[in-house]
Design an enzyme around this catalytic site. Structure first.
Site, PDB file in Angstrom:
ATOM      1  CB  CYS A   9      33.271  36.439 114.854  1.00  0.00           C
ATOM      2  SG  CYS A   9      32.719  36.828 113.190  1.00  0.00           S
TER       3      CYS A   9
ATOM      4  CG  HIS B 168      28.892  37.578 110.728  1.00  0.00           C
ATOM      5  ND1 HIS B 168      29.506  36.550 110.079  1.00  0.00           N
ATOM      6  CD2 HIS B 168      28.055  38.151 109.827  1.00  0.00           C
ATOM      7  CE1 HIS B 168      29.076  36.499 108.833  1.00  0.00           C
ATOM      8  NE2 HIS B 168      28.191  37.457 108.659  1.00  0.00           N
TER       9      HIS B 168
ATOM     10  CB  CYS C 254      32.422  32.549 111.852  1.00  0.00           C
ATOM     11  SG  CYS C 254      33.991  33.348 111.527  1.00  0.00           S
ATOM     12  CD  GLU C 255      36.127  29.402 106.009  1.00  0.00           C
ATOM     13  OE1 GLU C 255      37.075  29.891 105.372  1.00  0.00           O
ATOM     14  OE2 GLU C 255      35.390  28.517 105.547  1.00  0.00           O
ATOM     15  CG  HIS C 256      37.739  33.593 109.386  1.00  0.00           C
ATOM     16  ND1 HIS C 256      37.152  34.654 108.725  1.00  0.00           N
ATOM     17  CD2 HIS C 256      38.395  32.886 108.442  1.00  0.00           C
ATOM     18  CE1 HIS C 256      37.461  34.588 107.441  1.00  0.00           C
ATOM     19  NE2 HIS C 256      38.208  33.525 107.241  1.00  0.00           N
ATOM     20  CG  HIS C 257      36.523  34.259 114.910  1.00  0.00           C
ATOM     21  ND1 HIS C 257      36.145  35.029 113.829  1.00  0.00           N
ATOM     22  CD2 HIS C 257      37.680  34.792 115.363  1.00  0.00           C
ATOM     23  CE1 HIS C 257      37.027  35.994 113.646  1.00  0.00           C
ATOM     24  NE2 HIS C 257      37.963  35.880 114.551  1.00  0.00           N
TER      25      HIS C 257
ATOM     26  CD  GLN D 184      26.401  37.475 105.264  1.00  0.00           C
ATOM     27  OE1 GLN D 184      26.705  37.650 106.445  1.00  0.00           O
ATOM     28  NE2 GLN D 184      25.621  38.315 104.606  1.00  0.00           N
TER      29      GLN D 184
END
Length: 189
Positions: free
Chosen positions: A150, A148, A78-81, A120
């Site tokens: 996250c 996910h 995940c590019e956010h976390h 995704q």
């Protein structure tokens, strides 16, 4: 693309360990920065790969019916976390003009796209667009199902929640019967 800078990753991991109150010189953590750098090089290897390259090999075959490779396992970050998400991709296309690709190429394209800091939704659309742009098929449908971390290990903490995304291109966009056939085939074990 730039090559992975192992030394820089190792320094960053040491800083993170210190920032969370750990001792990076503790026996169990001594090689952790090196292991994480090696892992990141592998997990993000798709940054140096164009998924379209996998569709350069085509075969002439008089087949303009559905081709579906389902249950392609993948792992991504995940590019956010920067925590993993993982699941299965299902890739379907209807060849046109006798242009078919090797079945493994569909799985390789999924892997190339997944091995990047990712969303995704982007995996789903990038795989579909890569097939459309290189093979020029009648239609494409990509379905991705993933869990996910996250959402599982932090935040809302809902293990087992599955996210499903789709990307539909070409004639499959308007052909409800063909889309239903693909979804039915995906659900079959």
């Amino acid at each position: 693309m730039a090559k992975v800078n192992h030394e820089q990753i190792e320094q960053a991991v040491r800083l993170i360990l210190e920032a969370v109150g750990e001792d990076p010189n503790r026996e169990g953590l001594l090689d952790t920065p090196k292991r994480v750098a090696k892992m990141y090089a592998e997990v993000f290897s798709g940054l140096n790969e164009d998924p379209k390259e996998h569709f350069q090999t085509v075969f002439g075959e008089d087949h303009e019916e559905l081709v579906l490779v389902k249950d392609i396992p993948f792992f991504s970050m995940c590019e956010h976390h920067l925590v993993p998400f993982f699941g299965k991709a299902h890739v379907a296309y209807i060849p046109k003009g006798g242009k078919v690709t090797g079945l493994s190429k569909l799985a390789r394209a999924v892997e190339a796209v997944a091995k990047r800091p990712q969303l995704q939704e982007r995996i789903t659309s990038t795989v579909a667009d890569s097939i459309i742009e290189t093979l020029d098929p009648h239609g494409v449908m990509v379905v991705v199902e993933a869990e996910h971390m996250c959402m599982t290990m932090r935040g809302v903490k809902k293990p087992g929640a599955s996210t499903v995304t789709t990307a539909v291109r070409g004639v499959l966009k308007d052909d409800q019967a063909a889309r239903s056939e693909i979804l039915t085939l995906i659900k079959q074990s």
